[in-house]
Write an enzyme that holds these catalytic residues in place. Sequence first.
Site, PDB file in Angstrom:
ATOM      1  N   ASP A   9       0.870  -1.190   0.000  1.00 13.81           N
ATOM      2  CA  ASP A   9       0.000   0.000   0.000  1.00 13.81           C
ATOM      3  C   ASP A   9       0.897   1.226   0.000  1.00 13.81           C
ATOM      4  O   ASP A   9       1.934   1.240   0.679  1.00 13.81           O
ATOM      5  CB  ASP A   9      -0.916   0.005   1.226  1.00 13.81           C
ATOM      6  CG  ASP A   9      -2.118   0.926   1.034  1.00 13.81           C
ATOM      7  OD1 ASP A   9      -1.911   2.110   0.700  1.00 13.81           O
ATOM      8  OD2 ASP A   9      -3.255   0.461   1.222  1.00 13.81           O
ATOM      9  N   ASP A  10       0.507   2.259  -0.765  1.00 16.67           N
ATOM     10  CA  ASP A  10       1.336   3.454  -0.834  1.00 16.67           C
ATOM     11  C   ASP A  10       1.077   4.409   0.328  1.00 16.67           C
ATOM     12  O   ASP A  10       1.750   5.434   0.462  1.00 16.67           O
ATOM     13  CB  ASP A  10       1.109   4.183  -2.162  1.00 16.67           C
ATOM     14  CG  ASP A  10      -0.326   4.646  -2.328  1.00 16.67           C
ATOM     15  OD1 ASP A  10      -1.242   3.876  -1.958  1.00 16.67           O
ATOM     16  OD2 ASP A  10      -0.546   5.763  -2.825  1.00 16.67           O
ATOM     17  N   ASP A  53      -2.942  -3.334  -2.465  1.00 16.40           N
ATOM     18  CA  ASP A  53      -3.789  -2.170  -2.731  1.00 16.40           C
ATOM     19  C   ASP A  53      -3.908  -1.974  -4.248  1.00 16.40           C
ATOM     20  O   ASP A  53      -2.976  -2.249  -5.002  1.00 16.40           O
ATOM     21  CB  ASP A  53      -3.162  -0.925  -2.086  1.00 16.40           C
ATOM     22  CG  ASP A  53      -4.053   0.301  -2.254  1.00 16.40           C
ATOM     23  OD1 ASP A  53      -5.287   0.141  -2.246  1.00 16.40           O
ATOM     24  OD2 ASP A  53      -3.501   1.407  -2.405  1.00 16.40           O
ATOM     25  N   MET A  55      -5.228   1.121  -5.901  1.00 14.60           N
ATOM     26  CA  MET A  55      -4.952   2.484  -6.348  1.00 14.60           C
ATOM     27  C   MET A  55      -3.590   2.944  -5.825  1.00 14.60           C
ATOM     28  O   MET A  55      -3.466   3.418  -4.699  1.00 14.60           O
ATOM     29  CB  MET A  55      -6.058   3.421  -5.873  1.00 14.60           C
ATOM     30  CG  MET A  55      -7.457   2.979  -6.304  1.00 14.60           C
ATOM     31  SD  MET A  55      -7.620   2.830  -8.100  1.00 14.60           S
ATOM     32  CE  MET A  55      -7.482   4.556  -8.566  1.00 14.60           C
ATOM     33  N   ASP A 330      15.594 -66.532 -16.718  1.00 10.97           N
ATOM     34  CA  ASP A 330      16.651 -65.944 -17.535  1.00 10.97           C
ATOM     35  C   ASP A 330      16.406 -66.309 -18.997  1.00 10.97           C
ATOM     36  O   ASP A 330      16.166 -67.482 -19.318  1.00 10.97           O
ATOM     37  CB  ASP A 330      18.015 -66.471 -17.081  1.00 10.97           C
ATOM     38  CG  ASP A 330      19.158 -65.819 -17.833  1.00 10.97           C
ATOM     39  OD1 ASP A 330      19.632 -64.772 -17.362  1.00 10.97           O
ATOM     40  OD2 ASP A 330      19.563 -66.353 -18.882  1.00 10.97           O
ATOM     41  N   ILE A 331      16.426 -65.294 -19.879  1.00  9.51           N
ATOM     42  CA  ILE A 331      16.242 -65.543 -21.312  1.00  9.51           C
ATOM     43  C   ILE A 331      17.534 -66.145 -21.864  1.00  9.51           C
ATOM     44  O   ILE A 331      18.616 -65.551 -21.743  1.00  9.51           O
ATOM     45  CB  ILE A 331      15.880 -64.246 -22.048  1.00  9.51           C
ATOM     46  CG1 ILE A 331      14.560 -63.673 -21.506  1.00  9.51           C
ATOM     47  CG2 ILE A 331      15.772 -64.497 -23.551  1.00  9.51           C
ATOM     48  CD1 ILE A 331      14.166 -62.352 -22.117  1.00  9.51           C
ATOM     49  N   ASN A 338      20.860 -59.823 -29.200  1.00  9.85           N
ATOM     50  CA  ASN A 338      21.328 -58.445 -29.396  1.00  9.85           C
ATOM     51  C   ASN A 338      22.393 -58.358 -30.478  1.00  9.85           C
ATOM     52  O   ASN A 338      22.377 -57.453 -31.331  1.00  9.85           O
ATOM     53  CB  ASN A 338      21.881 -57.896 -28.075  1.00  9.85           C
ATOM     54  CG  ASN A 338      20.798 -57.420 -27.129  1.00  9.85           C
ATOM     55  OD1 ASN A 338      19.711 -57.032 -27.556  1.00  9.85           O
ATOM     56  ND2 ASN A 338      21.083 -57.446 -25.839  1.00  9.85           N
ATOM     57  N   ASP A 347      15.159 -55.322 -27.096  1.00 10.96           N
ATOM     58  CA  ASP A 347      14.139 -54.641 -26.290  1.00 10.96           C
ATOM     59  C   ASP A 347      12.740 -55.179 -26.599  1.00 10.96           C
ATOM     60  O   ASP A 347      11.910 -55.334 -25.697  1.00 10.96           O
ATOM     61  CB  ASP A 347      14.181 -53.137 -26.550  1.00 10.96           C
ATOM     62  CG  ASP A 347      15.415 -52.475 -25.963  1.00 10.96           C
ATOM     63  OD1 ASP A 347      16.104 -53.122 -25.149  1.00 10.96           O
ATOM     64  OD2 ASP A 347      15.691 -51.304 -26.315  1.00 10.96           O
ATOM     65  N   GLU A 373      18.500 -59.481 -18.667  1.00 14.89           N
ATOM     66  CA  GLU A 373      17.505 -60.442 -19.152  1.00 14.89           C
ATOM     67  C   GLU A 373      17.005 -61.360 -18.044  1.00 14.89           C
ATOM     68  O   GLU A 373      16.396 -62.396 -18.321  1.00 14.89           O
ATOM     69  CB  GLU A 373      18.111 -61.279 -20.289  1.00 14.89           C
ATOM     70  CG  GLU A 373      19.241 -62.193 -19.890  1.00 14.89           C
ATOM     71  CD  GLU A 373      20.609 -61.537 -19.955  1.00 14.89           C
ATOM     72  OE1 GLU A 373      21.599 -62.276 -20.083  1.00 14.89           O
ATOM     73  OE2 GLU A 373      20.689 -60.293 -19.886  1.00 14.89           O
TER      74      GLU A 373
END
Length: 457
Positions: A9-10, A53, A55, A330-331, A338, A347, A373
């Site tokens: 506020d002024d 404020d 104004m 396990d794969i 890969n 993936d 894997e």
Amino acid sequence: MTARVLVVDDILANVKLLEARLTAEYFDVVSAMNGLEALTVCAEVMPDIVLLDVMMPGMDGFEVCRRIKANPATAHIPVVMVTALDQISDRVKGLEAGADDFLTKPVSDVALVTRVRSLSRLKMLTDELRMRAAASRDRSIEGDFDIDQVVGSAKGRILVVEDRRSTAERLQAMLGSAHAVTLQANPQEALLTAADGAFELVVVSLALANFDALRLCSQLRSLDRTRMLPILLIVDPEDQPRLLRGLEIGVNDYLTRPIDRQELLARVRTQIRRKRYNDHLRDNVQQTIEMAVTDGLTGLHNRRYMSTHLATLTEQAKERGKPLSVLILDIDFFKAINDTHGHDAGDEVLREFADRMRSNVRGIDLCCRYGGEEFVIVMPDTDLNLARVVAERLRQRVAGDPFVIAGGVKQIDVTISIGLGTLDGLQDTDEQIMKRADLALYRAKRNGRNCVVSDAA
């Protein structure tokens, strides 16, 4: 609850008056005498709320508010315009600039403290979400997204609770062009409707004929599914005491009759924007939590999650005298996949294998990617014989159908080796179960792969 309040506020006397009132309620007060100083102080001290404020010479309160809301670092700070202006057009102008509320001079002590507490509480909730989001990502949240882009321009989903048909239809007409509005005359049914629907705001008439509207607001705040749902009260001018009570129990905003359409739209817009912003923060936190326990490639739980939950499931099995089995899968010759077809193909194989694994176990079984894997399935209430049956079924499911790779162009044969470990007595630990399953997997590989070996072998 305390909070840091910036008073702008002024006129020094006005600043001192607000400062005295707020300090008496144990708020931490800082002040600024003009717009530029307000912006500087706001950025430096990051207050919980700004009392501004309108104004002021040079830069008026509307422009200060616009700049506060345009800065990503301060956009979430509530701004309350404190002004002698009492025209609806002035309120609408302030709301469109981003103000969260208005207090008209001379300001009532009760209204001042209640509003500051209510908005500060909301600000602290937002701060907590921002802190969690920033900490979980280990970087500052500012600049990560544009608020206008986050909240979007889609129609808001609003539930209006009003038992006077003419008033309800008038509200629907005012809001209908900008939002999707659902009317509900029965407050008890409205509670169920709010809990079941994906609403972004509830507008409640404080003058419901046969039901306490504040009771409905309290119930909305007590339910998990509606606790964060903004509430906008429609109040009569003489209902100020009940309005203040509503703000204390968590009502977000209010509108005094007679209702001005532009002010209604502006207040509704403010509440929906804030909800979408906070929802975005919550979603970020939730996504980060999920990322911390989920394997990004397969969507399965990761090793960290598995380790924690296996220990818990092991203790629960021992306490209840129930069996528990662990499969390590396990794969076979995954490195060759890969090397021959590329890592993208690898993936694809991992994702497809995860899907086949999920589709061949129960909902209570815990499927995880252990690393590379290797995968783990934790099976509560499952003895050695049943676990062997499940493992063999999964082995056949993988070996029986080729895996499609290269976007559907190629097919390759894939097999898996499985080691099986089970809980063995009250002194057994999750580490020992995993060790036995790992040794069984090693024997499966040594025996030629594409087979199931248990720790009893």
